[in-house]
Design a protein around this motif. Structure first.
Motif, PDB file in Angstrom:
ATOM      1  N   ARG A 102      46.391  40.775  43.108  1.00 18.57           N
ATOM      2  CA  ARG A 102      46.146  39.607  43.941  1.00 18.57           C
ATOM      3  C   ARG A 102      44.824  38.945  43.566  1.00 18.57           C
ATOM      4  O   ARG A 102      44.724  37.714  43.469  1.00 18.57           O
ATOM      5  N   LEU A 103      43.824  39.803  43.320  1.00 17.93           N
ATOM      6  CA  LEU A 103      42.524  39.257  42.959  1.00 17.93           C
ATOM      7  C   LEU A 103      42.606  38.502  41.644  1.00 17.93           C
ATOM      8  O   LEU A 103      42.008  37.438  41.469  1.00 17.93           O
ATOM      9  N   ARG A 104      43.376  39.088  40.720  1.00 21.03           N
ATOM     10  CA  ARG A 104      43.507  38.423  39.427  1.00 21.03           C
ATOM     11  C   ARG A 104      44.215  37.084  39.578  1.00 21.03           C
ATOM     12  O   ARG A 104      43.856  36.090  38.963  1.00 21.03           O
ATOM     13  N   ARG A 105      45.239  37.050  40.428  1.00 17.52           N
ATOM     14  CA  ARG A 105      45.955  35.784  40.652  1.00 17.52           C
ATOM     15  C   ARG A 105      45.040  34.760  41.287  1.00 17.52           C
ATOM     16  O   ARG A 105      45.078  33.580  40.951  1.00 17.52           O
ATOM     17  N   LEU A 106      44.224  35.237  42.250  1.00 22.11           N
ATOM     18  CA  LEU A 106      43.266  34.346  42.901  1.00 22.11           C
ATOM     19  C   LEU A 106      42.308  33.746  41.871  1.00 22.11           C
ATOM     20  O   LEU A 106      42.001  32.552  41.897  1.00 22.11           O
ATOM     21  N   ALA A 107      41.842  34.614  40.971  1.00 17.16           N
ATOM     22  CA  ALA A 107      40.913  34.136  39.952  1.00 17.16           C
ATOM     23  C   ALA A 107      41.571  33.073  39.083  1.00 17.16           C
ATOM     24  O   ALA A 107      40.963  32.050  38.764  1.00 17.16           O
ATOM     25  N   GLN A 127      40.480  29.226  38.684  1.00 17.31           N
ATOM     26  CA  GLN A 127      40.171  28.595  37.399  1.00 17.31           C
ATOM     27  C   GLN A 127      40.901  27.270  37.251  1.00 17.31           C
ATOM     28  O   GLN A 127      40.325  26.267  36.836  1.00 17.31           O
ATOM     29  N   ARG A 128      42.180  27.269  37.617  1.00 16.75           N
ATOM     30  CA  ARG A 128      42.970  26.040  37.502  1.00 16.75           C
ATOM     31  C   ARG A 128      42.428  24.959  38.400  1.00 16.75           C
ATOM     32  O   ARG A 128      42.340  23.785  38.017  1.00 16.75           O
ATOM     33  N   LEU A 129      42.072  25.376  39.623  1.00 17.44           N
ATOM     34  CA  LEU A 129      41.550  24.420  40.583  1.00 17.44           C
ATOM     35  C   LEU A 129      40.259  23.807  40.056  1.00 17.44           C
ATOM     36  O   LEU A 129      40.055  22.588  40.124  1.00 17.44           O
ATOM     37  N   THR A 130      39.386  24.659  39.528  1.00 15.74           N
ATOM     38  CA  THR A 130      38.120  24.159  39.004  1.00 15.74           C
ATOM     39  C   THR A 130      38.367  23.188  37.859  1.00 15.74           C
ATOM     40  O   THR A 130      37.726  22.134  37.782  1.00 15.74           O
ATOM     41  N   SER A 180      30.917  33.963  39.325  1.00 12.75           N
ATOM     42  CA  SER A 180      30.399  35.165  39.965  1.00 12.75           C
ATOM     43  C   SER A 180      31.550  36.002  40.511  1.00 12.75           C
ATOM     44  O   SER A 180      31.507  37.216  40.487  1.00 12.75           O
ATOM     45  N   ALA A 181      32.598  35.340  41.029  1.00 14.33           N
ATOM     46  CA  ALA A 181      33.753  36.089  41.517  1.00 14.33           C
ATOM     47  C   ALA A 181      34.430  36.825  40.377  1.00 14.33           C
ATOM     48  O   ALA A 181      34.921  37.928  40.540  1.00 14.33           O
ATOM     49  N   ARG A 182      34.430  36.187  39.228  1.00 17.62           N
ATOM     50  CA  ARG A 182      35.025  36.849  38.063  1.00 17.62           C
ATOM     51  C   ARG A 182      34.246  38.102  37.696  1.00 17.62           C
ATOM     52  O   ARG A 182      34.812  39.095  37.282  1.00 17.62           O
ATOM     53  N   LEU A 183      32.936  38.007  37.856  1.00 21.37           N
ATOM     54  CA  LEU A 183      32.119  39.185  37.598  1.00 21.37           C
ATOM     55  C   LEU A 183      32.499  40.290  38.573  1.00 21.37           C
ATOM     56  O   LEU A 183      32.607  41.452  38.209  1.00 21.37           O
ATOM     57  N   LEU A 184      32.669  39.881  39.840  1.00 21.64           N
ATOM     58  CA  LEU A 184      33.073  40.827  40.862  1.00 21.64           C
ATOM     59  C   LEU A 184      34.389  41.469  40.475  1.00 21.64           C
ATOM     60  O   LEU A 184      34.558  42.679  40.533  1.00 21.64           O
ATOM     61  N   ASP A 185      35.300  40.581  40.083  1.00 19.02           N
ATOM     62  CA  ASP A 185      36.620  41.058  39.692  1.00 19.02           C
ATOM     63  C   ASP A 185      36.509  42.035  38.530  1.00 19.02           C
ATOM     64  O   ASP A 185      37.142  43.080  38.512  1.00 19.02           O
ATOM     65  N   CYS A 188      30.928  21.777  39.530  1.00 10.99           N
ATOM     66  CA  CYS A 188      29.921  22.737  39.079  1.00 10.99           C
ATOM     67  C   CYS A 188      29.815  23.906  40.032  1.00 10.99           C
ATOM     68  O   CYS A 188      29.808  25.069  39.616  1.00 10.99           O
ATOM     69  N   ALA A 189      29.727  23.613  41.327  1.00 12.19           N
ATOM     70  CA  ALA A 189      29.593  24.671  42.322  1.00 12.19           C
ATOM     71  C   ALA A 189      30.806  25.578  42.292  1.00 12.19           C
ATOM     72  O   ALA A 189      30.690  26.806  42.348  1.00 12.19           O
ATOM     73  N   LEU A 190      31.979  24.978  42.184  1.00 11.56           N
ATOM     74  CA  LEU A 190      33.206  25.771  42.097  1.00 11.56           C
ATOM     75  C   LEU A 190      33.178  26.681  40.887  1.00 11.56           C
ATOM     76  O   LEU A 190      33.542  27.857  40.961  1.00 11.56           O
ATOM     77  N   TRP A 191      32.755  26.126  39.779  1.00 13.40           N
ATOM     78  CA  TRP A 191      32.716  26.902  38.543  1.00 13.40           C
ATOM     79  C   TRP A 191      31.766  28.081  38.690  1.00 13.40           C
ATOM     80  O   TRP A 191      32.042  29.198  38.245  1.00 13.40           O
ATOM     81  N   LEU A 192      30.611  27.828  39.330  1.00  8.84           N
ATOM     82  CA  LEU A 192      29.630  28.894  39.539  1.00  8.84           C
ATOM     83  C   LEU A 192      30.217  30.004  40.406  1.00  8.84           C
ATOM     84  O   LEU A 192      30.098  31.185  40.093  1.00  8.84           O
ATOM     85  N   THR A 193      30.840  29.575  41.513  1.00  6.10           N
ATOM     86  CA  THR A 193      31.430  30.551  42.423  1.00  6.10           C
ATOM     87  C   THR A 193      32.477  31.383  41.690  1.00  6.10           C
ATOM     88  O   THR A 193      32.515  32.606  41.822  1.00  6.10           O
ATOM     89  N   LEU A 194      33.294  30.698  40.926  1.00  6.82           N
ATOM     90  CA  LEU A 194      34.340  31.392  40.189  1.00  6.82           C
ATOM     91  C   LEU A 194      33.764  32.373  39.192  1.00  6.82           C
ATOM     92  O   LEU A 194      34.265  33.477  39.010  1.00  6.82           O
TER      93      LEU A 194
END
Lengths: 178, 345
Positions: free
Chosen positions: B206-211, B215-218, B92-97, B84-90
């Protein structure tokens, strides 16, 4: 009861070969048979009323109708006044009678009893056999497995003798006990 | 599997007899159809009654062992927190992205020897370009100030004699797709007065790849921990089935179907799942609050505004529903497996 499957031959109950029953049909078949166990098999986490009501609850009967039948069954075994008691508070004979009440509460066509008088004194044994005879008189088929030869002999009903898994005698003389 | 208790029956009510109806074939079939309907009705009612009874009974059993139930729910909650925490972080990061993508900007560096008035002219020329949405001039002095602030050198005694930085224009393109931005960059470079155009596409990629990786990790962690929840619930339900062995045997001999026997354990599983989900939700909220102060301070020191992401209504509902379903499923798996071992053949 479909606990075992025959190694040879067939078991016919009401002209139905029960070995042919599909697994999903077994519960419905078992609901038509009342069983009295040797060690009563009551559930100790609930009171007498709930124990006797169990078969009706399984069938999904409405609560007031179920309550009516439970009380009728308890009355028949003479334990209506112990409705709220817990099984652990009852004597051996009373527990056995509750087991019988549970077996007859849904008015089965066939009643099976496995050593129903095994743990009881002669007086109680006789009382319980009389109960069975009452049920038989109103039309229930009763099959009792017992080692108490003396008790059985006194009852003058059909007796099947088994020894080492073989049928060695079938005393089919049925005399009306007046 | 408790039966309900009712008081002794009162006098039976007078039932309206159907004998006033003529006993025609129509009337008989109508009665038959009605009785069929009421039979289906009563079966439905019985089914609903049993469900209600089992749901309440399983809650009562959970409450009867408060510590044990709480431990199981806590284990489930802890298992759910990480994904859940990972998903939340992701999220918000996606929003940033997304924000960054929207403001994918090109930095157009002008010739170093340009005067400020010329620089302003360049800025308006660039603004008038067809593919440009906005253009903002950053003078050499401003550029220097930003540079010093970014490196934290405002108080540095060592200062350079002259400002080597050129003026620049931050251009926001209309079309933010990588190809369009690349084309615009080439186009702007050809304008006289422009030294070079910097476009950090690499950084965006790079940011897109990170995202994507995130996602996969989550997803992987979610599946793994979800499986963990199944195992936790499964184990607890297995113990519960063992404890009620005698009851199950008796009830099966009396003619209970598989579904009847299974029902209370499915509800237990669902309640464990729900409780675990609630605890996870609570712990996430508390953890978020505890972390929010230092995170905000850290973000501010970078000049960014960042708040710890929180689960909204949809997220919370999704968490609770999925945890309940996981619990129910765990219960199902455990019961099916262990009922086979118990039941008389």
């Amino acid at each position: 009861m479909r606990l075992e499957r025959p190694t040879r031959g067939r078991i016919l109950v009401a002209d139905h070969d029960i070995d042919r029953l599909h697994t999903s049909q077994i519960p419905f078949y078992r609901r038509q048979i009342g069983v009295v166990f040797q060690n009563h098999q009551l559930l100790f986490d609930r009171d007498v009323f709930a124990n006797v009501a169990l078969p009706l609850q399984i069938q999904g009967l409405e609560p007031h109708e179920a309550a009516r039948r439970v009380r009728a069954a308890l009355d028949k075994v003479g334990l209506l006044h112990r409705e709220k008691a817990l099984p652990i508070e009852l004597s051996g004979g009373e527990q056995q009678r509750i087991g019988i009440a549970r077996a007859v509460v849904n008015k089965p066509a066939l009643l099976l009893a496995d050593e129903p008088t095994g743990n009881l004194d002669p007086q109680l044994s006789a009382d319980i056999m009389r109960l069975f005879e009452d049920f038989n008189r109103i039309g229930t088929t009763i099959m009792i497995a017992s080692h108490d030869l003396a008790l059985i002999a006194r009852l003058h009903h059909r007796i099947l003798k088994l020894s080492e898994g073989r049928l060695i005698g079938d005393d089919a003389t049925v005399e009306e006990v007046s | 599997m408790n039966a309900s208790r009712t008081p002794p029956p009162r006098q039976p009510r007078q039932r309206s007899s159907s004998s006033d109806q003529p006993d025609t074939r129509q009337a008989k079939s109508r009665r038959g159809a009605r009785s069929q309907r009421t039979r289906v009705n009563s079966r439905l009612r019985a089914w609903a009654r049993h469900h209600r009874a089992m749901a309440l009974d399983s809650v009562r059993r959970l409450i009867r062992r408060p510590l044990g139930s709480l431990m199981t729910m806590l284990a489930i909650g802890v298992a759910l927190i990480l994904p859940c925490a990972l998903w939340l972080t992701l999220d918000s990061a996606r929003l940033l992205d997304a924000g960054l993508e929207e403001s994918a900007s090109l930095t157009v560096y002008l010739d170093t020897a340009m005067e400020e008035s010329e620089a302003m002219q360049m800025a308006s020329i660039l603004r008038d370009q067809p593919q440009v949405a906005a253009a903002r001039l950053v003078t050499a002095a401003e550029g220097m100030a930003e540079f010093e602030q970014a490196l934290g050198l405002e108080d540095a005694l060592m200062r350079l004699d002259s400002n080597p930085l050129p003026a620049s224009v931050v251009v926001a393109p209309l079309d933010t797709s990588p190809q369009a931005v690349r084309d615009l960059s080439e186009q702007l470079e050809s304008i006289q007065g422009v030294d070079e155009v910097r476009l950090d596409l690499a950084w965006l990629e790079r940011l897109r790849r990170l995202a994507e990786l995130g996602q996969r990790l989550t997803l992987a962690l979610g599946v793994l921990f979800g499986f963990g929840v199944l195992l936790i619930v499964g184990n607890t339900i297995r113990l519960s089935v063992e404890n009620r062995r005698q009851e199950i045997e008796v009830v099966t001999l009396i003619g209970a179907t598989h579904a009847f026997v299974r029902r209370p354990f499915l509800y237990s599983g669902a309640w464990y799942g729900l409780g675990g989900g609630l605890l996870a939700w609570l712990l996430l909220g508390l953890g978020g609050q505890w972390l929010s102060a230092p995170v905000q301070a850290l973000a501010q020191s970078y000049g960014a505004h960042f708040t710890v992401p929180r689960l909204d209504w949809e997220g919370s509902a999704a968490l609770l529903i999925s945890s309940t379903l996981l619990g129910w499923l765990g219960g199902w798996m455990a019961v099916d497996r262990h009922l086979k071992e118990i039941r008389p053949r």
